[in-house]
Design an enzyme around this catalytic site. Structure first.
Site, PDB file in Angstrom:
ATOM      1  CG  ASP A 156      40.021  47.093  36.969  1.00 52.44           C
ATOM      2  OD1 ASP A 156      39.166  46.191  36.961  1.00 52.44           O
ATOM      3  OD2 ASP A 156      39.771  48.270  37.259  1.00 52.44           O
TER       4      ASP A 156
ATOM      5  CG  HIS B   5      37.433  47.365  39.714  1.00 60.12           C
ATOM      6  ND1 HIS B   5      37.459  48.214  38.619  1.00 60.12           N
ATOM      7  CD2 HIS B   5      36.262  47.622  40.355  1.00 60.12           C
ATOM      8  CE1 HIS B   5      36.348  48.947  38.605  1.00 60.12           C
ATOM      9  NE2 HIS B   5      35.611  48.616  39.644  1.00 60.12           N
TER      10      HIS B   5
ATOM     11  CB  SER C 103      33.962  51.654  39.178  1.00 63.84           C
ATOM     12  OG  SER C 103      33.676  50.562  38.327  1.00 63.84           O
TER      13      SER C 103
END
Length: 697
Positions: free
Chosen positions: A635, A670, A549
């Site tokens: 995501d 995600h 991320s």
């Protein structure tokens, strides 16, 4: 690279140049077409993805599989090792709440948690929600837990079956484990019960995936009749809803990364309008917990950079009535706080290490819970009940399995409830955990937590997995992970660089790793690599960097800045197209993220900050090391097109022959796949790449 042999030709992405001009500066993006025009609809129904985009993603997956086909036996071995360290039929220690105690369990072979309750003082388990049953037939399934009403008759539970983080809420009769007809879609995933157990509050996600509205739902009534309690008009703010332990108040928490506002609704009148506690002021954060006739407010107001605790009467909680209870101490960062009938407690961090402090509300006497290891993790769970002297906390280190304690705040007795079981065996003394300090470019000392086997030679020959994140003030704990033992047992040094952008060394550590100071984050990580090499823990040709991320953005930045210092890079759901994303205010997280990265739409200066490091914009003609990027099709946080574009551009510009690989989870978001064993498979896959690159297969 000699370790990657006989690879087929890598996919070549078609170029469709799109030029964007801001502040008189023009940028041309050859791969902007990977951003699906119908992305909002596709997140809810992935079959709507443009066939040309799908075809390219599938071609990338095929190429990745070919490049790593020789790791399949290793992946299977790693998976079995990791699986063997998990107690498959594990169960949590139930938390007491009224006549019951609530907990979770897993069954042998099961992927999903089961939620249960027992009579308060023990007895037969009643399964309230069987996650494996609910997940049957679904490629992706993630539970948001179940929250029981105060009368223990009903529970709100939520699930996401796309990976897009649009949660559906259901209401379950806890006596029968059957769901009522109430179905609420596109929510944030949870709710807050009213005291009578007949209604609850929830947040609704808008079309841009932002929790912009709070509704009040009465059980048995159609969703169309739900009362709109509050609507947040500013797209730059996140919002959540929760309840107090005494169930006197509903809290509406509105915040971005540096500013907070709370609105309160008394449960004595569920039809009332919520009341502001303290109006939002840029840069002022606060959070609240109830302490009977007072609220305790954790805030950085004034000069309290590392936070202080205030109190105010519940009848007049406005800022003008705040009085200091726990003063600000520079270098003592207060992370969170809780109140119970006779005690105020908080989790703080000093010198990079956490501890719990408990204050007797009547006498003001304080004492702390801390541990002696060089690096460790401490979690404060508190209690589900207000009128109690017993709280719960967890402790672990990189060598010590997680331990769960009940702690009596009056007698100071500590009762060990459970130690994480490692079925395949774990000898603490076989491993070493340390914390070393790396000197960054400006003299800042960067903590680095280490785990390695006692027999590992520290002569520069050991491979190293160096992990980093460094954003949003999030600190990566030096906690126990059974998965990392698979690396340590193969001679790896596992390292966590506690770089700026987190709050590991206080709030200033965060402030000096964001906005115009963001480059410190990347330079700290490189400094950590340099220190590990200098001290003989590893060498540059054996360091594999990993981050996900915002940590994936870190990976992209260091790949551009110092590719020669890493043998390989793993970037999971990497936020690498920072400038383009921050220029797109229709994306879910963009307006709330401006205080973290800058607003390049309104400010040319902030545009220049981001442009200077944005990984996608700074890809250049250089020899990049082997790189594995991982993304999720649905995501909403880091959209799939960011890593897709990045890999295409890296492959175009790289002057070396190292493979640039992309794996797209076509049925996940995600967090990757949702099941506990599915997640182990993904970790085994990532670690197999690291082991291959390190030449340890």
């Amino acid at each position: 690279m000699s370790i990657f042999k006989n690879l087929p030709a890598a996919p070549v992405a078609e170029k469709k140049p799109v030029t964007d001009t801001r502040h008189g500066i023009s940028r041309t993006d050859d791969y902007a077409w990977f951003r699906a025009d119908n992305w909002q609809a596709m997140f809810k129904d992935p079959t709507l993805l443009d066939p040309a985009i799908r075809s390219h993603l599938e071609a990338e997956n095929t190429y990745m599989e070919a490049a790593l086909s020789d790791t399949k036996p290793l992946q299977e071995k790693l998976f079995e090792e990791m699986k063997g360290r998990i107690k498959q039929d594990d169960s949590s220690v139930p938390m007491k709440d009224g006549p019951y105690a609530y907990g979770t369990l897993f069954v042998t072979g099961g992927e999903q948690p089961h939620y249960f309750r027992t009579p308060r003082d023990g007895g037969e388990k009643q399964v309230l929600l069987d996650g494996d049953k609910e997940a049957e037939g679904k490629d992706y399934f993630r539970l948001a837990g179940i929250d029981n009403s105060s009368d223990h008759t009903h529970g709100i539970w939520g699930y996401d079956d796309k990976g897009s983080e649009y949660f559906t809420l259901r209401v379950r009769n806890l006596a029968t484990s059957e769901d009522l007809d109430d179905v609420i879609e596109n929510t944030g995933g949870g709710g807050a019960w009213a005291p009578d157990g007949k209604s609850f509050f929830y947040t609704l996600q808008d079309e841009n995936h932002r929790p912009s509205k709070v509704f009040h739902h009465i059980i048995g009534q159609p969703q169309s009749t739900d009362r709109l309690v509050y609507e947040e008009k500013d797209p730059g703010f996140f919002m959540g809803v929760g309840g107090s332990l005494l169930e006197d108040w509903i809290f509406i928490d509105i915040h971005d990364h540096e500013t907070s506002e709370y609105r309160l609704l008394s449960t004595a009148d569920l039809t009332a309008e919520p009341v502001i506690v303290a109006k939002r002021e840029e840069g002022v954060e606060y959070s609240m917990t109830e302490g009977g006739d007072v609220f305790y407010i954790l805030t950085n107001d004034g000069d309290a950079k590392d936070f202080k605790i205030m109190e105010a009467p519940v009848t007049a909680p406005g800022k003008e009535n705040w009085k200091e209870v726990v003063p600000h101490e520079p270098g003592r960062l207060i992370l969170s706080h809780l109140a119970h009938a006779r005690h105020l407690l908080w989790l703080e961090r000093r010198d990079g290490l956490p501890r719990i402090v408990i204050r007797d509300r009547a006498t003001g006497e304080e004492h702390a819970i801390a541990f002696a290891e060089e690096a460790y993790s401490l979690g404060l769970q508190g209690a589900a009940e207000y009128d109690t002297d017993t709280i719960r906390f967890s402790y672990s280190s990189m060598t010590t399995p997680s331990q769960l304690f009940d702690y009596n705040m009056v007698t100071r007795e500590r009762v060990l409830l459970k130690t994480q079981e490692v079925p395949s065996g774990h000898t603490i003394d076989d491993y070493v955990t340390r914390r070393v300090m790396a000197t960054s470019h400006d003299g800042a000392l960067v903590p680095v937590s280490l785990l390695y086997h006692k027999d590992t030679k520290l002569d520069g020959s050991a491979p190293c997995l160096l992990y980093g994140y460094g954003a949003y003030g999030i600190s990566i704990p030096a906690s126990f992970s059974t998965n990392n033992l698979s690396l340590a047992d193969r001679g790896f040094v596992y390292a966590i660089a506690h770089i700026r952008g987190g709050k590991d060394k206080g709030f200033e550590w965060y402030e000096t790793g964001k906005m115009e100071h963001k480059q410190n984050t990347f330079k700290d990580f490189i400094a950590a690599a340099d220190h590990l090499v200098k001290e003989g823990f590893t060498s540059y040709d054996k360091i594999i960097a990993e981050g996900g991320s915002a940590g994936g953005m870190l990976m992209g930045a260091v790949a551009n800045m110092a590719p020669e210092k890493f043998a390989g890079i793993i970037a999971a759901v990497p936020f690498v197209d920072v400038l383009t994303t921050m220029l797109d205010d229709t994306l879910p997280l963009t307006p709330p993220e401006w205080p973290e990265w800058g607003n390049p739409i309104d400010s040319e200066e902030e545009y220049s900050w981001i442009a200077a490091y944005s990984p996608y914009d700074n890809v250049g003609a250089k020899a990049y090391p082997p790189l594995l990027a991982i993304s999720g099709l649905t995501d909403p946080r880091v959209t799939y097109w960011e890593p897709t574009k990045w890999v295409a551009k890296l492959r175009e510009y790289s002057t070396g022959d190292a493979p640039i690989l992309l794996k797209t989870n076509m049925a996940a978001g995600h967090g990757g796949k949702s099941g506990r064993f599915q997640r182990l498979e993904e970790i085994a896959f990532e670690y197999s790449f690291a082991i291959k690159v390190a030449g340890k297969m």
